[in-house]
Design a protein around this motif. Structure first.
Motif, short mmCIF file in Angstrom:
data_model
loop_
_atom_site.label_atom_id
_atom_site.label_comp_id
_atom_site.label_asym_id
_atom_site.label_seq_id
_atom_site.Cartn_x
_atom_site.Cartn_y
_atom_site.Cartn_z
N SER A 1 1.09 -0.99 0.24
CA SER A 1 -0.02 0.12 0.27
C SER A 1 1.05 1.41 -0.32
O SER A 1 0.40 2.27 -0.54
CB SER A 1 -1.01 0.19 1.11
OG SER A 1 -0.28 -0.14 2.13
N ASP B 1 -1.20 3.09 -3.99
CA ASP B 1 -1.23 1.49 -3.57
C ASP B 1 -0.80 0.78 -4.63
O ASP B 1 -1.07 0.52 -5.53
CB ASP B 1 -2.96 0.93 -3.30
CG ASP B 1 -2.85 1.65 -1.88
OD1 ASP B 1 -1.92 1.95 -1.64
OD2 ASP B 1 -3.94 1.30 -1.37
N VAL C 1 -1.62 -1.63 -7.27
CA VAL C 1 -2.68 -2.58 -7.62
C VAL C 1 -2.85 -3.57 -8.35
O VAL C 1 -3.82 -4.62 -8.33
CB VAL C 1 -3.70 -1.79 -7.73
CG1 VAL C 1 -3.79 -0.59 -7.13
CG2 VAL C 1 -3.46 -1.07 -9.58
N ASP D 1 0.19 1.26 -9.78
CA ASP D 1 -0.23 1.50 -8.98
C ASP D 1 -1.92 2.43 -8.98
O ASP D 1 -2.22 2.19 -10.47
CB ASP D 1 0.76 2.70 -8.24
CG ASP D 1 0.75 3.58 -9.18
OD1 ASP D 1 0.03 4.47 -9.46
OD2 ASP D 1 2.07 4.43 -8.19
N SER D 2 -2.44 2.72 -8.39
CA SER D 2 -3.45 3.17 -7.62
C SER D 2 -3.70 4.91 -7.91
O SER D 2 -4.64 5.23 -8.71
CB SER D 2 -3.96 3.10 -6.25
OG SER D 2 -3.50 3.74 -5.48
N ARG E 1 -6.86 5.33 -12.34
CA ARG E 1 -6.95 5.26 -11.13
C ARG E 1 -7.73 4.52 -10.26
O ARG E 1 -8.97 4.39 -10.51
CB ARG E 1 -6.86 7.29 -10.88
CG ARG E 1 -4.77 7.67 -11.49
CD ARG E 1 -5.29 8.98 -10.74
NE ARG E 1 -4.56 9.83 -11.48
CZ ARG E 1 -3.77 10.28 -11.19
NH1 ARG E 1 -3.99 10.70 -9.73
NH2 ARG E 1 -2.74 10.94 -11.49
N GLY E 2 -7.59 4.36 -8.42
CA GLY E 2 -7.94 3.60 -7.82
C GLY E 2 -7.74 2.08 -7.52
O GLY E 2 -6.84 1.66 -7.84
N THR E 3 -8.49 1.69 -6.01
CA THR E 3 -7.83 0.18 -5.55
C THR E 3 -8.59 -0.85 -6.23
O THR E 3 -8.58 -1.87 -6.03
CB THR E 3 -7.66 1.05 -4.34
OG1 THR E 3 -9.29 1.13 -3.52
CG2 THR E 3 -6.63 1.53 -4.09
#
Length: 1796
Positions: free
Chosen positions: A768, A792, A794, A809-810, A836-838
């Motif tokens: 993370s 994070d 991902v 990554d996020s 973007r985002g997890t």
């Protein structure tokens, strides 16, 4: 009798008695007034520890009477959280009888006498809070303090009905009222009308509600404020007693289940009310009426619930010996479905058709719900076997074999509890829960059997004596109890227990009685006993008895010798229970002195035969403190007590001869001896289960498990290993055959995704924190660690050939690594290419089977990208949102997966619950399947032969025919109790794995060589949907052109690997910008430590190695600077000489040694740097480089960290969801604009565009556009899209722009003002194209040569502008000409706010004025400008108020009634024009803060600054308590008196004129003024005893003064000639150093000298103990030499810590005993301030490079924090070491210290 007409329609009681005069009313105790931020008015606060001692009573004396005849009493109040309160009403009944009606949350139950009614009050709570459900379901006996989320309440008491119903009396009038602590009260009144606070007067008029009908809206002076569009009932509570139609008991006052608007606003209720009359009822009739009411209320609650469960099939029982693993279709959960008979055509588009259903799933909600008071109801019936329905059609192609999956093994233990594990009678099996599944495991072979049926986590297990019956319970609001046949693994009966969170079950030895313990709806302990004699034959369970108790029960067991006897234990109790005649009774054991212990378990003595008398039984009990009690069962007393203590070393050998032990990895949660006493089963709270073999003294681990959700996994097909990553922070390696855990890697940051190397025993893991680590399993070595990612990780994946590794990554970054080399070098990093985002973790990336292509979702959630796996060059973009043109919503991609056998297929799972088959060559849609799961697909995988597809959705797993050519294409499987995070086939395709709550290993039963069906497979042919339409460069999906042109795709930005880890990152292609985010990157590099930390060099004793530190010179570029305009409205950043160190290493998230707790102050140097949303209660402002977001209702702060320089302005969207803030750029860089998401507090976007500072920011009315204006050095206006914050257009102007504004009703109009006049702008939008039309108009000639400084709109047709000479100009927007002017101020007006017909002006004369400008609308355009001064159109000055400084920001509500205003002195004021009041919300220093100090009890702190002010603040609320101001002087230092007496608390301060002042806080007065020096005082400190004050001047003299008479006792001249920077005093017995005294004090001077003294001030002794001198080379850098500072070590006063200019930058630890430096800690910068904590060996060091460094002095480990925009001046730990202050110029930050 006097007329009562004056009391209609209502009587305002506070106004009636003029409560503020206290002539007709009385107050006692702590009664005060304050401004409530929620109600925005003054209210009364009553507080005190005893409610009866603090109160307000009306009228003043008991012989007076209010005489108010209104039958409804209204009280507007808010009980104080976590306190008790009471209200007493004295009412007069017929015959002059006075009756008291009281209500309080202290009353346990309703009580009634002839003259007194006592009602319990159950406080409501905020909507959706944890207290709301308790308050709604509360009944008798629930008495507790007020919940913390209590809201303002409108309480309505029907006095007439209350007297009539409860006492059979006629109400006459209200005599007196007594309000007792603790509460806040706005007002109270009486009325004959039943008024509704939830409706306005206009709504009441529309509904036809009028006073003539006995109802209406609440009067304005009694109402609570509600924002426009808001709901009253969402903000406040309404309680009417007695309530109409309520199901709540009538003997308590509480909020009902329904909002009152349900009956008042939405329904046309009748306002008629039956007139009260006197009725004489006999006692018998009264009791009968009361009984009927109770029974009626009970039946209404139970009416809709079935009392018997009939024919409920089991959810599914699976055995590894059985081939009938049951699957379930998700098309229906409540009925049996046969397979569809419809033949599917070979169309490329098809909906999913699931397989036949074998298991009837009965949801928990459909179980019987019975009333809580029923005792004899039958609650369970037999459970029949599963039923399988055959298809109604003969020829149907199904997915074969059926079932295709069979659960083989589960890795996991616990879930709801780790305290349940059981031995079977034979001792060869262990039964334990794993979330919602019960597992029976053979300890010899690890073979597992599964008991599946619970719908939530299993919380309790119990065996009968022969272990053939197994009872289990689950958590949940209505816990289900199941009874199983253990040998056959089938469910015999189930029932709902009426309790939630069942924590304990106990079976009788013969299996005829089952006992359970849980909590009821009131959170009271509930014990239930069932009759289970017929459970094996007829599947029946009946309730024998149940009881509610207030005692805590941890464990309860049925006696093995008597089924009617039980024993329980818990916190502070051991009780014996017995069932007799259908009742359950208990008696406590007399614990005596052990009554306060927490008891954990009980057990009866084994070995006694069943025919022994009860008197012979012995009971044992254990406690958490280690005590073991031997209890006489017959006498119910303690017979003996033993306590287990840790064995001492000298007894270790003797202990080994008698006992043996096993050390576990975590706390032991359960132990159980087998029936043959040869094995001991043990479980730990960390998820481990094992047993101890008594004969061999060996310990065998049966199961290990993660303690939190399993996030992802990867399989090593060669070695049959499985690696998993979990939220518990661990990465574990498992053997897939034995289920044994092989390795365990633990990290401080949480792992997100893992991947095995395809051929080597190596795996990679992303965390993370953005770190990617590569581990070698065989050597347990960390091979590489990379820190390129900012968010994070991902996704981590290896290419199938093993040559490359990828991570994403996020934040959108994608990295490529060379996995052929051991250090896994980074080949390439690209930014903003992955969505973007997890939510796409842990498998956001997929690689084709030929290792040539890489696929992922990005750059947006609607785009799927296929890239070249070797270069990361984009090959294809597919927009999935345009594939379904008929859908009302845009479809987004969730997961991607290559087909292993066919590299031309890419599978995409979408948010519309579809799976798409895309061509990897053309991007065409080949096939799609809809309705894949009931919820979105969370993971998908294709078998290696591409014949099967595996998907996961929520808690289910599905297997599909890959070609979708069957009538029944899928089978669904259940078992998980939490969402499935990832699924996959093993490389050999013999197993499938799913993870979530636990690790499920499924046998995949399909033969890889057989055909799927019993008929020949259909030939698959793909036909394109449409191929005649081309899009440039790409062929997308259906080929249908998008209705609006998509944004062009840019090549991905590429970063040269040589630049990775350096100070700057260079972008090779495109115009991409790398956003500046709060987290800092660590330098990449391999290390052997899997949890790296930052360390400083620590040198012990005399081993010293100098650090090589170079000084880099900076050159200034000389250029002609533009001239600053004559306008204070224009932002000018404060001059600074410091620069941020770009190489700092910030701590990883969740690893910080301290966290920012509060920001003290407001940056008055900003312009427009405060926003307020009245509807949301959102309040944001800047302080230095921080943006503080504060909620006025709660007072809580959140801090947005992203800027590194001073924030100049902020702006808020109209929906209050997005905040923009701008800061100046460092030296040569551009300014930075950060776009923040308010809800999450994260930075969505950073913009670096303007060359200088940003002057102002603004959002359009519809939030479509965003405007930024550069300051005078770069006068440019930039317009951005608020959707993606891409630049739409820019406008260069010739002169400075001071302000800009959008039209409040039209998004295409805006205006700017500046030195060159006014700019009228019109936006013309066509699709994505935006055109700007600008017309510039000079300032009116009537105002002369002026600057237009501020602008705002008056509706649509008029525009207001202000000038730097105090004029206000009114412009016609359509004609773009000035209509009128007037002189509104004597100075420059920098703030304009207009709402409706009211205008607000704020100027540098400190005046804030409110104008009524309705007459402006009548101005006609004529040839001459209308001048108010010449008798033209009149504007009215409504209000004015003078503040403490120049107004720089303002935000008001829509009516301009109230708002917040910021001034240059660092104050934010709350302004209320209705009462012309102002309240200080935020205070801060305008000038440099020189010193800060904590009080010794840490309740307050004091600051002093250059402007001569000394301010005392509250540590808890951060509010200014008192301020002492000395004009024309600078205050350089402050200190607290060490006295613990609050009445004698005082503060001493030293000033620039050599004076010292002592301020008394209680009296808020200056107690004494002394002048011990003729020069500025640089340091001051009370002696440790407080007997004298030591002060030091800039000339090096130290004066010892008497604080009582002000005399100077002694002057110490040893440091003469050099400024003394530090004076510190501590308690210490000096005899250890060979001198006399009880205190030590030191002084450090600028010439690098430190003197240490031993003193006894009572004896007038002060002797030099040591003199330290630190050498240094000559200083030639041009600036002042770094400060020399010294301090005592709080843990050891014989150590002195020194830092200052010298050969090296370092901290030196000098021993007063050894007379030498014993340790040195190297520093990267010269220190400007230091402070030592009293705990954890922490040192805080500040530097000119704006870095606050937290160091652990024992190891040198450190963390860097850069929250300030200037060099640090002061840092100070609190006495306890829990808090830390850091100060940079006027920025004061409070930190919460956690430690390193």
């Amino acid at each position: 009798m006097a007329s009562t007409g004056w009391q209609h329609p209502y009587v305002n009681i506070f106004k009636h008695v003029k409560i503020e005069d206290w002539k007709k009313s009385k107050k006692e105790g702590d009664v005060s007034t304050y401004m409530d931020k929620t109600l925005k008015c003054v209210v009364y606060r009553i507080k005190g520890p005893v409610p009866a001692n603090s109160y307000i009573v009306v009228p003043k004396t008991s012989n007076q009477s209010l005489g108010l005849t209104g039958c409804f009493f209204y009280l507007l109040f808010r009980p104080t959280p976590e306190k008790y309160f009471a209200v007493h009403l004295d009412v007069a009944a017929e015959g002059g009888q006075i009756i008291r009606i009281s209500f309080s949350n202290m009353f346990k139950e309703f009580k009634s006498t002839a003259t007194w009614l006592q009602f319990p009050f159950l406080c409501g709570a905020a909507k959706d809070s944890v207290y709301e459900s308790i308050a709604r379901s509360a009944r008798h006996g629930l008495v507790s303090p007020v919940p913390t989320s209590v809201r303002w309440t409108c309480l309505v008491l029907d006095l007439q009905y209350t007297l009539s119903a409860y006492l059979n009396r006629c109400y006459i009038h209200l005599k007196s009222i007594k309000l007792c602590a603790n509460m806040a009260v706005k007002n109270m009144f009486t009325s004959d009308l039943q008024l509704d606070p939830g409706i306005s007067f206009s709504q009441a008029k529309l509904m036809g509600l009028a006073s003539s009908q006995g109802t209406g809206a609440m009067p304005r002076e009694m109402s609570f404020p509600v924002a426009k569009g808001g709901s009253w009932h969402d903000l406040y509570d309404y309680i009417k007693f007695p309530s109409e139609g309520t199901k709540l008991p009538c003997d308590s006052i509480q909020k009902g289940h329904l909002h009152p608007e349900a009956s008042s606003s939405t329904n046309q209720r009748s306002p008629d009310r039956e007139n009260a009359h006197c009725v004489n009822l006999s006692k018998t009739v009264q009791d009968r009426v009361s009984l009927i009411q109770q029974l009626t209320a009970l039946k209404q609650i139970q009416r809709n619930h079935t009392s018997v469960v009939t024919s409920t099939p089991e959810l599914g029982v699976v055995s590894t010996h059985s081939k009938n693993w049951h699957c379930r279709d998700d098309s229906s959960e409540r009925q049996l479905l046969s397979s569809s008979s419809q033949q599917l055509a070979s169309s490329p588009l098809c909906d999913s058709v699931d397989g036949g259903v074998h298991v009837y799933v009965h949801p928990e909600d459909d179980l019987s719900k019975q009333g809580e008071e029923g005792e004899e109801e039958l609650v369970c019936t037999p459970v029949p076997c599963p039923v399988s329905l055959s298809s109604s059609k003969e020829s149907k192609q199904m997915l074969l074999p059926d079932p295709i999956l069979r659960l083989n093994q589960i890795i996991g233990f616990g879930g709801a509890t780790t305290k349940c594990a059981l031995w079977t009678k034979s001792g060869d099996e262990v039964v334990y829960p794993c979330h919602a599944i019960i597992i029976s495991m053979k300890i010899a072979s690890n073979q597992q059997r599964f008991f599946i049926g619970h719908t939530d986590k299993v919380s309790a297990l119990a065996f009968n004596g022969s272990t053939n019956l197994l009872a289990s319970a689950q958590i949940g609001s209505s816990s289900v109890v199941r009874v199983w046949n253990h040998h056959k693994a089938n469910c015999l009966a189930m029932c709902r227990s009426h309790a939630h969170s069942l924590t304990c079950l106990s079976f009788s030895y013969g299996g005829g009685v089952l006992c359970g313990v849980g909590k009821d709806s009131h959170n009271k302990t509930m014990v239930m006993v069932w009759n289970t004699l017929n459970v094996s034959k007829r599947g029946e369970m009946t309730i024998l008895a149940k009881a509610h108790t207030d005692v805590d029960i941890h464990t309860m067991k049925i006696a093995f010798f008597d089924d009617t006897r039980m024993v329980s234990c818990g916190r502070e109790n051991i009780r014996l229970w017995r069932v007799r005649n259908g009742t359950l009774r208990s008696c406590p054991v007399n614990l005596g002195e052990y009554h306060s212990l927490n008891f954990t378990d009980v057990a009866f003595e084994e070995g006694n035969s069943f025919d022994h008398h009860v008197d012979d039984r012995t009971l044992f009990a254990s406690s958490r403190s280690g005590h073991i009690f031997e209890i006489d069962y017959s006498r119910v007393v303690i017979r003996n007590v033993r306590r287990l203590l840790p064995a001492q070393q000298q007894h270790a050998d003797r202990r080994e001869k008698r006992t043996f032990n096993t050390e576990h990895e975590g706390p032991v949660s359960m132990v159980l001896v087998s029936f043959d006493s040869l094995r001991v089963l043990a479980a730990t709270s960390t998820g481990n289960l094992g047993f101890l073999d008594v004969m061999s003294r060996g310990y065998n681990t049966l199961m290990r498990s993660h303690t939190d959700t399993v996030l992802g996994f990867s399989v090593d097909g060669i070695h049959r290993h499985l690696t998993t990553a979990s939220s518990d922070g661990s990465i574990r390696i498992w053997d897939m055959d034995s289920l044994h855990q092989l390795y365990d890697f633990v990290s401080e940051d949480s792992p997100c995704s893992v991947a095995f190397h395809p051929s080597e025993q190596i795996f990679a893991c992303g965390f993370s924190s953005g770190i990617v680590r590569v581990f070698a399993i065989s050597s347990a070595k960390l091979l590489a660690e990379h820190t390129q990612h900012r968010g994070d990780v991902v996704g981590v994946v290896f290419s199938p050939d093993g040559d490359s590794m990828y991570s994403a990554d996020s934040q959108g970054s994608l990295a490529l690594y060379n996995s052929c080399e051991e250090d896994y070098n980074v080949i390439k990093v690209v930014c903003n290419v992955v969505a973007r985002g997890t939510e796409r973790a842990p498998d956001a990336l997929t690689v084709s089977s030929d290792s040539r292509s890489l696929a992922f979702v990005g750059p947006s959630e609607y785009i799927v990208t296929i890239a070249d796996a070797y270069s990361l060059e984009e090959l294809l973009h597919v927009d999935v949102s345009i594939l379904d043109v008929d859908s009302p919503r845009l479809d987004s991609a969730l997961k991607v997966c290559f087909s292993p056998a066919s590299i031309e297929h890419l599978l995409v799972a979408t948010s519309a619950n579809k799976i798409l088959w895309l061509s990897t060559k053309t991007g065409r849609l080949l096939r799609q399947v809809s309705k894949v799961h009931k919820q979105q697909c969370s993971s998908l995988a294709v078998s290696h032969d591409s014949r099967f597809l595996l998907t996961a959705g929520h808690n289910t797993v599905k297997v599909w025919d890959y070609n979708m050519q069957l009538d029944v294409n899928s089978q669904m499987f259940i078992g998980h109790s939490q969402p499935v995070r990832q699924v996959s086939f093993t490389p050999d395709q013999l197993m499938a794995i799913s993870v979530g709550d636990a690790i499920f290993l499924w046998n995949f039963l399909a033969d890889p060589t057989d055909c799927l069906t019993d008929s020949s497979p259909l030939k698959v042919s793909f036909s394109p949907l449409k191929t005649d339409t081309k899009i440039d460069g790409l062929r997308l999906s259906s080929g249908i052109p998008r209705q609006s042109a998509p944004l062009p795709f840019s090549p991905a930005p590429q970063l040269d690997i040589n630049d990775v880890g350096q100070d700057s990152l260079s972008v090779c292609e495109g115009n991409w910008t790398i956003p500046t985010v709060p987290t800092q990157e660590a330098h990449p590099g391999p290390t052997s430590d899997p949890r790296p930390a930052s360390f400083l060099k620590v040198t012990d004793l005399v081993s010293m190695s100098p650090m090589n530190a170079g000084h880099m010179g900076t050159g200034d570029l000389k250029q002609k600077k533009p001239v600053r305009p004559d306008c204070y409205r224009h932002f000018i950043p404060r001059f600074k000489t410091s620069a941020l160190d770009q190489a700092v290493v910030s701590p990883q998230p969740q690893e910080e040694g301290m966290k920012l707790k509060a920001v003290i102050g407001y940056n008055g140097n900003g312009r427009g740097n405060m926003v307020w949303s009245p509807d949301q209660g959102l309040f944001a402002y800047s302080c230095g480089c921080l943006v503080v977001v504060e909620h006025l209702h709660s007072g809580s702060q959140r801090h947005l960290l992203g800027h590194t320089e001073e924030v100049s302005c902020v702006a808020l969207t109209n929906d209050s969801q997005t905040l923009a803030s701008a800061s100046v750029g460092s030296s040569s860089s551009k300014s930075v604009i950060c776009i923040w998401d308010i809800q999450s507090g994260t930075c969505r976007k950073t913009i670096s565009y303007h060359k200088g500072a940003v002057q102002c920011l603004a959002f359009s009315r519809d939030d479509r556009f965003f405007l930024s204006v550069g300051h005078f050095s770069d006068p440019e206006v930039a317009l951005w899209s608020s959707r993606n914050f891409q630049l739409l257009l820019n406008m260069q102007v010739s002169g400075p722009i001071h302000d800009a504004a959008f039209s409040p009703s039209s998004a295409n109009q805006m205006a700017c003002v500046g030195s060159q006049g006014a700019y009228f702008c019109v936006l013309d939008t066509q699709g994505h194209d935006v055109d700007l039309k600008v017309h510039r108009v000079n300032a009116p000639v009537e105002v002369g040569d002026v600057e237009l400084t501020a602008v705002c709109y008056h509706m649509d047709s008029f525009l207001f502008t202000s000038t730097n000479r105090g004029h206000v100009c009114v412009w016609d927007v359509a004609m773009q000409r000035c209509l009128m002017i007037w002189d509104a101020d004597e100075g420059e007006i920098g703030v304009l706010v207009c709402r409706g017909n009211r205008l607000l002006t704020g100027s540098n004369t400190r005046w804030l004025r409110l104008w009524e400008v309705e007459a402006v609308r009548g101005v006609k355009p004529v040839g001459k400008v209308d001048n108010v001064e010449d008798g033209g159109t009149k504007v009215l000055l409504e209000h004015e108020i003078m503040l403490d400084g120049t107004i720089v920001s303002a935000a008001f509500d829509n009516a301009l009634d109230m708002g917040i205003v910021g001034t240059t002195v660092g104050t934010l004021w709350y302004i209320n024009w209705s009462d012309n009041s102002s309240i200080r919300l935020v205070s801060g220093h305008k000038t440099k803060v020189n010193d800060v100090a904590f009080s010794f009890d840490e309740s307050h702190f004091v600051t002093c600054s250059e402007d001569g002010s000394v301010r005392v603040w509250s540590t808890s609320s951060y509010e200014l308590v008192v301020q002492f101001q000395v004009l024309s002087q600078s205050c350089g230092c402050v200190c607290w008196h060490p006295s613990s007496d609050k009445d004698g608390t005082c503060v001493a301060a030293g000033y620039s004129d050599g004076t010292m002042r002592i301020f008394q806080l209680v009296s808020t007065e200056m107690e004494m003024k002394l002048q011990p020096h003729n020069v500025a005082i640089s340091a001051i400190q009370y002696s440790a005893s407080g007997y004298v004050i030591l002060s030091a001047g800039n000339n090096g003299l130290v004066a010892v003064s008497n604080p009582v008479n002000g005399s100077t006792i002694q002057v110490i001249r040893d440091h003469k000639g050099a400024m003394v920077t530090t004076v510190q005093c501590v308690h210490e017995q000096c005899k250890n150093f060979g001198l006399e005294g009880n205190e030590l004090w030191l002084g450090a001077s600028a010439d690098r000298r430190v003197s240490v003294w031993a003193a006894d001030w009572m004896k007038d002794k002060c002797n030099l103990l040591d003199w330290l001198s630190f050498p240094a080379p000559a200083y030639f850098l041009g600036e002042s030499e770094p400060l020399s500072m010294a301090t005592f070590c709080p843990a050891d006063h014989s150590l002195v810590i020194y830092t200052g200019y010298g050969v090296e930058k370092e901290l030196s630890f000098y021993s007063l005993i050894k007379k030498q430096v014993i340790k040195k800690i190297a520093l990267p910068h010269w220190a400007t301030c230091i402070s030592l904590a009293s705990r954890k060996h922490l040192v805080a060091v500040g530097s000119k490079e704006r870095v606050l460094k937290l160091i652990k002095s024992t190891s040198g480990r450190f963390q860097d924090f850069v929250p300030h925009s200037d060099s640090l001046e002061t840092c100070r730990f609190s006495p306890s070491g829990a808090l830390l202050f850091s100060v940079a110029y006027n920025e004061i930050l409070l930190w919460e210290v956690q430690g390193l």
